[in-house]
Motif scaffolding. Structure first.
Motif, PDB file in Angstrom:
ATOM      1  N   PHE A   1       0.828  -1.204   0.000  1.00 46.10           N
ATOM      2  CA  PHE A   1       0.000   0.000   0.000  1.00 46.10           C
ATOM      3  C   PHE A   1       0.862   1.253   0.000  1.00 46.10           C
ATOM      4  N   THR A   2       1.982   1.231   0.716  1.00 46.00           N
ATOM      5  CA  THR A   2       2.853   2.408   0.745  1.00 46.00           C
ATOM      6  C   THR A   2       3.408   2.720  -0.639  1.00 46.00           C
ATOM      7  N   HIS A   3       3.664   1.703  -1.436  1.00 44.50           N
ATOM      8  CA  HIS A   3       4.145   1.927  -2.799  1.00 44.50           C
ATOM      9  C   HIS A   3       3.036   2.399  -3.729  1.00 44.50           C
ATOM     10  N   LEU A   4       1.796   2.159  -3.315  1.00 43.87           N
ATOM     11  CA  LEU A   4       0.644   2.641  -4.082  1.00 43.87           C
ATOM     12  C   LEU A   4       0.280   4.074  -3.689  1.00 43.87           C
ATOM     13  N   GLY A   5       0.963   4.599  -2.681  1.00 42.30           N
ATOM     14  CA  GLY A   5       0.723   5.968  -2.250  1.00 42.30           C
ATOM     15  C   GLY A   5      -0.247   6.097  -1.087  1.00 42.30           C
ATOM     16  N   TYR A   6      -0.488   5.002  -0.361  1.00 36.90           N
ATOM     17  CA  TYR A   6      -1.421   5.015   0.767  1.00 36.90           C
ATOM     18  C   TYR A   6      -0.683   4.680   2.055  1.00 36.90           C
ATOM     19  N   ASP A   7      -0.875   5.527   3.057  1.00 31.56           N
ATOM     20  CA  ASP A   7      -0.253   5.277   4.357  1.00 31.56           C
ATOM     21  C   ASP A   7      -1.203   4.491   5.255  1.00 31.56           C
ATOM     22  N   SER A   8      -0.773   4.254   6.489  1.00 34.53           N
ATOM     23  CA  SER A   8      -1.585   3.450   7.404  1.00 34.53           C
ATOM     24  C   SER A   8      -2.901   4.134   7.755  1.00 34.53           C
ATOM     25  N   VAL A   9      -2.935   5.454   7.751  1.00 35.01           N
ATOM     26  CA  VAL A   9      -4.185   6.173   8.043  1.00 35.01           C
ATOM     27  C   VAL A   9      -5.202   5.912   6.930  1.00 35.01           C
ATOM     28  N   ALA A  10      -4.752   5.955   5.688  1.00 33.89           N
ATOM     29  CA  ALA A  10      -5.644   5.671   4.554  1.00 33.89           C
ATOM     30  C   ALA A  10      -6.151   4.236   4.625  1.00 33.89           C
ATOM     31  N   LEU A  11      -5.269   3.307   4.959  1.00 35.67           N
ATOM     32  CA  LEU A  11      -5.668   1.907   5.074  1.00 35.67           C
ATOM     33  C   LEU A  11      -6.692   1.732   6.196  1.00 35.67           C
ATOM     34  N   MET A  12      -6.482   2.398   7.315  1.00 33.22           N
ATOM     35  CA  MET A  12      -7.440   2.301   8.419  1.00 33.22           C
ATOM     36  C   MET A  12      -8.806   2.848   8.001  1.00 33.22           C
ATOM     37  N   GLU A  13      -8.828   3.885   7.199  1.00 30.77           N
ATOM     38  CA  GLU A  13     -10.094   4.432   6.701  1.00 30.77           C
ATOM     39  C   GLU A  13     -10.822   3.404   5.834  1.00 30.77           C
ATOM     40  N   VAL A  14     -10.098   2.749   4.964  1.00 34.34           N
ATOM     41  CA  VAL A  14     -10.695   1.714   4.108  1.00 34.34           C
ATOM     42  C   VAL A  14     -11.192   0.549   4.968  1.00 34.34           C
ATOM     43  N   LEU A  15     -10.392   0.122   5.920  1.00 35.02           N
ATOM     44  CA  LEU A  15     -10.788  -0.984   6.792  1.00 35.02           C
ATOM     45  C   LEU A  15     -12.004  -0.623   7.642  1.00 35.02           C
ATOM     46  N   SER A  16     -12.112   0.632   8.006  1.00 32.82           N
ATOM     47  CA  SER A  16     -13.293   1.095   8.739  1.00 32.82           C
ATOM     48  C   SER A  16     -14.554   0.919   7.903  1.00 32.82           C
ATOM     49  N   HIS A  17     -14.447   1.189   6.625  1.00 38.28           N
ATOM     50  CA  HIS A  17     -15.606   1.038   5.746  1.00 38.28           C
ATOM     51  C   HIS A  17     -15.880  -0.427   5.403  1.00 38.28           C
ATOM     52  N   ILE A  18     -14.859  -1.257   5.408  1.00 36.98           N
ATOM     53  CA  ILE A  18     -15.087  -2.705   5.269  1.00 36.98           C
ATOM     54  C   ILE A  18     -15.879  -3.185   6.482  1.00 36.98           C
ATOM     55  N   LYS A  19     -15.524  -2.696   7.653  1.00 30.27           N
ATOM     56  CA  LYS A  19     -16.266  -3.066   8.865  1.00 30.27           C
ATOM     57  C   LYS A  19     -17.712  -2.609   8.751  1.00 30.27           C
ATOM     58  N   HIS A  20     -17.913  -1.374   8.316  1.00 29.35           N
ATOM     59  CA  HIS A  20     -19.267  -0.823   8.216  1.00 29.35           C
ATOM     60  C   HIS A  20     -20.114  -1.550   7.168  1.00 29.35           C
ATOM     61  N   GLU A  21     -19.528  -1.809   5.989  1.00 31.72           N
ATOM     62  CA  GLU A  21     -20.290  -2.385   4.881  1.00 31.72           C
ATOM     63  C   GLU A  21     -20.389  -3.906   4.919  1.00 31.72           C
ATOM     64  N   TYR A  22     -19.374  -4.575   5.479  1.00 29.05           N
ATOM     65  CA  TYR A  22     -19.342  -6.041   5.466  1.00 29.05           C
ATOM     66  C   TYR A  22     -19.424  -6.649   6.861  1.00 29.05           C
ATOM     67  N   GLY A  23     -19.317  -5.825   7.899  1.00 32.59           N
ATOM     68  CA  GLY A  23     -19.352  -6.340   9.259  1.00 32.59           C
ATOM     69  C   GLY A  23     -18.096  -7.088   9.649  1.00 32.59           C
ATOM     70  N   ILE A  24     -16.979  -6.768   9.008  1.00 35.50           N
ATOM     71  CA  ILE A  24     -15.716  -7.462   9.254  1.00 35.50           C
ATOM     72  C   ILE A  24     -14.707  -6.462   9.809  1.00 35.50           C
ATOM     73  N   ASP A  25     -14.274  -6.677  11.039  1.00 36.48           N
ATOM     74  CA  ASP A  25     -13.351  -5.759  11.702  1.00 36.48           C
ATOM     75  C   ASP A  25     -11.919  -6.280  11.585  1.00 36.48           C
ATOM     76  N   LEU A  26     -11.114  -5.580  10.808  1.00 34.61           N
ATOM     77  CA  LEU A  26      -9.725  -5.974  10.598  1.00 34.61           C
ATOM     78  C   LEU A  26      -8.749  -4.979  11.215  1.00 34.61           C
ATOM     79  N   ALA A  27      -9.227  -4.076  12.043  1.00 34.76           N
ATOM     80  CA  ALA A  27      -8.399  -2.991  12.562  1.00 34.76           C
ATOM     81  C   ALA A  27      -7.168  -3.481  13.316  1.00 34.76           C
ATOM     82  N   GLU A  28      -7.298  -4.528  14.101  1.00 38.86           N
ATOM     83  CA  GLU A  28      -6.165  -5.016  14.886  1.00 38.86           C
ATOM     84  C   GLU A  28      -5.023  -5.526  14.013  1.00 38.86           C
TER      85      GLU A  28
END
Length: 93
Positions: free
Chosen positions: A34-61
């Protein structure tokens, strides 16, 4: 629930983390960090937050340490989907 795909991840990333300056979400990116794609950990956490919201899957840890590529996210989401599907079959039997 249907399988989570690279297209799903790209759509969520573009929608909630924006398009990186490199515009790197096109092509064969499944094993690119992801870092080579131009996304930092904050951006990834934002995407994972929406995966949790839309799919009910919490991957934050696992986000920072284990989910460094699109493939890792897709595989983990699908692993959870399969386990949830298996649990539903056991309950309904």
């Amino acid at each position: 629930m249907r399988e989570f795909t690279l297209d799903d991840l790209v759509d969520l990333t573009r929608t909630y983390a924006g398009e990186s300056e490199e515009g790197a979400l096109d092509g064969d990116i499944v094993d690119v960090l992801f870092t080579h794609l131009g996304y930092d950990s904050v951006a990834l956490m934002e995407v994972l937050s929406h995966i949790k919201h839309e799919y009910g899957i919490d991957l934050a840890e696992e986000a920072v340490d284990a989910l460094k590529t699109p493939r890792a996210v897709i595989e983990k989401v699908n692993e959870v989907i399969r386990s949830q599907s298996g649990n539903r079959k056991k309950v309904s039997s």
